[in-house]
Design a protein around this motif. Structure first.
Motif, short mmCIF file in Angstrom:
data_model
loop_
_atom_site.label_atom_id
_atom_site.label_comp_id
_atom_site.label_asym_id
_atom_site.label_seq_id
_atom_site.Cartn_x
_atom_site.Cartn_y
_atom_site.Cartn_z
N ILE A 55 18.27 43.57 21.02
CA ILE A 55 17.51 44.07 22.16
C ILE A 55 18.43 44.30 23.36
CG2 ILE A 55 15.76 43.45 23.88
CD1 ILE A 55 14.25 42.03 21.54
N CYS A 58 20.77 47.35 22.68
CA CYS A 58 20.04 48.62 22.73
C CYS A 58 19.61 48.97 24.15
CB CYS A 58 18.84 48.58 21.80
SG CYS A 58 19.33 48.63 20.06
N SER A 59 19.12 48.01 24.89
CA SER A 59 18.70 48.32 26.26
C SER A 59 19.88 48.70 27.13
CB SER A 59 17.93 47.15 26.87
OG SER A 59 18.74 46.03 27.03
N GLY A 62 20.75 52.37 26.24
CA GLY A 62 19.67 53.34 26.39
C GLY A 62 18.93 53.70 25.12
N ILE A 63 18.87 52.78 24.18
CA ILE A 63 18.11 53.00 22.95
C ILE A 63 16.82 52.18 23.03
CG2 ILE A 63 18.05 52.56 20.47
CD1 ILE A 63 20.99 53.23 20.35
N ASP A 64 15.70 52.83 22.72
CA ASP A 64 14.39 52.17 22.74
C ASP A 64 14.23 51.32 21.48
OD1 ASP A 64 11.69 51.47 22.61
OD2 ASP A 64 11.02 53.40 23.40
N VAL A 65 14.19 50.02 21.65
CA VAL A 65 14.09 49.09 20.52
C VAL A 65 12.78 49.30 19.77
CG1 VAL A 65 14.03 46.65 19.85
CG2 VAL A 65 15.54 47.40 21.68
N ASN A 66 11.72 49.62 20.48
CA ASN A 66 10.43 49.85 19.81
C ASN A 66 10.50 51.05 18.86
OD1 ASN A 66 9.02 47.71 21.07
ND2 ASN A 66 8.90 48.94 22.93
N GLU A 67 11.22 52.07 19.26
CA GLU A 67 11.40 53.24 18.38
C GLU A 67 12.21 52.86 17.13
OE1 GLU A 67 9.95 56.28 18.51
OE2 GLU A 67 8.83 55.40 20.18
#
Length: 73
Positions: A55, A58-59, A62-67
């Motif tokens: 998490i 990714c944050s 700039g990557i959305d962990v939910n995606e």
């Protein structure tokens, strides 16, 4: 054989390396434990990494962990 996890792992690593010269530089500048970052991409892979580390990484880039989670299902 390429798995969902290995594809995601490669994408995350590529995104880091677009912004930093190495995984080591990324870890140092983000004040993350390099051994955890290295393991995330080499030893056990992203699927064995600590969730909080994934998490945070990714944050930061700039990557959305939910995606990502939706792609694994």
């Amino acid at each position: 054989m390429t798995t969902k996890y290995s594809t995601i792992q490669k994408e995350v690593e590529q995104k880091i390396l677009e912004q930093y010269s190495s995984l080591e530089e990324f870890a140092r500048k983000q004040k993350l434990d390099y051994s955890e970052i290295n393991a995330m991409f080499h030893d056990g892979g992203i699927k064995d990494a600590d969730v909080s580390t994934v998490i945070e990484v990714c944050s930061t880039i700039g990557i959305d962990v939910n995606e990502l989670a939706k792609r694994i299902k």
